[in-house]
Design a protein around this motif. Structure first.
Motif, PDB file in Angstrom:
ATOM      1  N   ARG A   1       0.829  -1.201   0.000  1.00  0.00           N
ATOM      2  CA  ARG A   1       0.000   0.000   0.000  1.00  0.00           C
ATOM      3  C   ARG A   1       0.867   1.256   0.000  1.00  0.00           C
ATOM      4  NH1 ARG A   1      -1.695   3.913   2.892  1.00  0.00           N
ATOM      5  NH2 ARG A   1      -0.547   3.283   4.742  1.00  0.00           N
ATOM      6  N   ARG A   2       1.942   1.228   0.757  1.00  0.00           N
ATOM      7  CA  ARG A   2       2.836   2.393   0.823  1.00  0.00           C
ATOM      8  C   ARG A   2       3.536   2.647  -0.506  1.00  0.00           C
ATOM      9  NH1 ARG A   2       5.888   2.493   6.618  1.00  0.00           N
ATOM     10  NH2 ARG A   2       4.015   2.518   7.887  1.00  0.00           N
ATOM     11  N   LYS A   3       3.855   1.569  -1.228  1.00  0.00           N
ATOM     12  CA  LYS A   3       4.483   1.762  -2.534  1.00  0.00           C
ATOM     13  C   LYS A   3       3.529   2.467  -3.489  1.00  0.00           C
ATOM     14  CE  LYS A   3       7.994  -1.819  -2.691  1.00  0.00           C
ATOM     15  NZ  LYS A   3       8.458  -3.049  -3.333  1.00  0.00           N
ATOM     16  N   ARG A   4       2.240   2.158  -3.333  1.00  0.00           N
ATOM     17  CA  ARG A   4       1.249   2.813  -4.194  1.00  0.00           C
ATOM     18  C   ARG A   4       1.013   4.262  -3.770  1.00  0.00           C
ATOM     19  NH1 ARG A   4      -1.362  -2.236  -3.428  1.00  0.00           N
ATOM     20  NH2 ARG A   4      -2.791  -1.313  -1.915  1.00  0.00           N
ATOM     21  N   ARG A   5       1.085   4.519  -2.451  1.00  0.00           N
ATOM     22  CA  ARG A   5       0.865   5.877  -1.941  1.00  0.00           C
ATOM     23  C   ARG A   5       1.965   6.218  -0.942  1.00  0.00           C
ATOM     24  NH1 ARG A   5      -4.796   6.248   0.619  1.00  0.00           N
ATOM     25  NH2 ARG A   5      -4.272   4.190   1.361  1.00  0.00           N
TER      26      ARG A   5
END
Length: 200
Positions: free
Chosen positions: A84-88
């Protein structure tokens, strides 16, 4: 603690039984999450999510190592959060003291039996180990945490990450080499017997 009885009670909807299991395993799951995520609050969130998920899925538990079952859930929660962090991507906020300097560890965590020098050395070694633990890719780090920190055997670790036994052994060997190389950069912090290269 009669773990099997507590699990069976939890599967029948006994929240008190599940809470006793949480108390028994919360430190282990938090430790796994913290070392995977590298952040206190992210680890707390992942641990909480893991226990919520475990409660919802408790009826899917069919025996075997309950510890490994829980570690699989928290490891997957960490993977989900990292994806999720890689996406946001977000900017991490670090706590600071009155002089606007980053706070590494609260004063209340200091062992009163240690001298300031011993406490500082322990803190430096811990920081070096945590830094080196963050160096291997997350897939490698997960295996190191499961085997070397949580004490699972290779078969249990393979079950947790859902990969073949050979993959676990390969990732563990490569991760240990990377960590060893990293710790060589901090050789002066280690007691002499643990230094890999003798100083001239």
């Amino acid at each position: 603690m009669n773990e099997i009885a507590l699990i069976e009670d939890a599967q029948r909807g006994d929240l008190d039984a599940f809470n006793r299991l949480v108390l028994a395993y919360q430190d282990m799951l938090y430790s796994q999450a913290y070392r995977m995520m590298g952040e206190k609050y992210a680890a707390e969130d992942a641990t909480q999510e893991a226990f919520i998920s475990a409660f919802k899925k408790i009826n899917s538990y069919r025996g075997g190592s309950f510890k490994a079952w829980l570690l699989r859930i928290v490891t997957n929660a960490c993977y989900d959060e990292l994806r999720r962090r890689k996406r946001r991507p977000t900017t991490q906020l670090e706590p600071v003291n009155d002089e606007n300097e980053p706070v590494e560890s609260p004063v209340w965590l200091t062992d009163p039996g240690e001298s300031p020098e011993q406490a500082a050395q322990r803190s430096e070694i811990r920081a070096a180990l945590e830094l080196c633990l963050q160096r291997p890719p997350i897939d490698f780090r997960a295996v190191v945490l499961l085997v070397d920190i949580q004490g699972l055997d290779y078969i249990e670790a393979a079950s947790v990450i859902g990969r073949p036994l050979g993959t676990v052994k390969s990732r563990l060997a490569r991760a240990r080499v990377r960590m060893q190389d990293c710790m060589n950069n901090f050789g002066e912090l280690l007691p002499t017997p643990f230094r890999l290269v003798e100083e001239s």
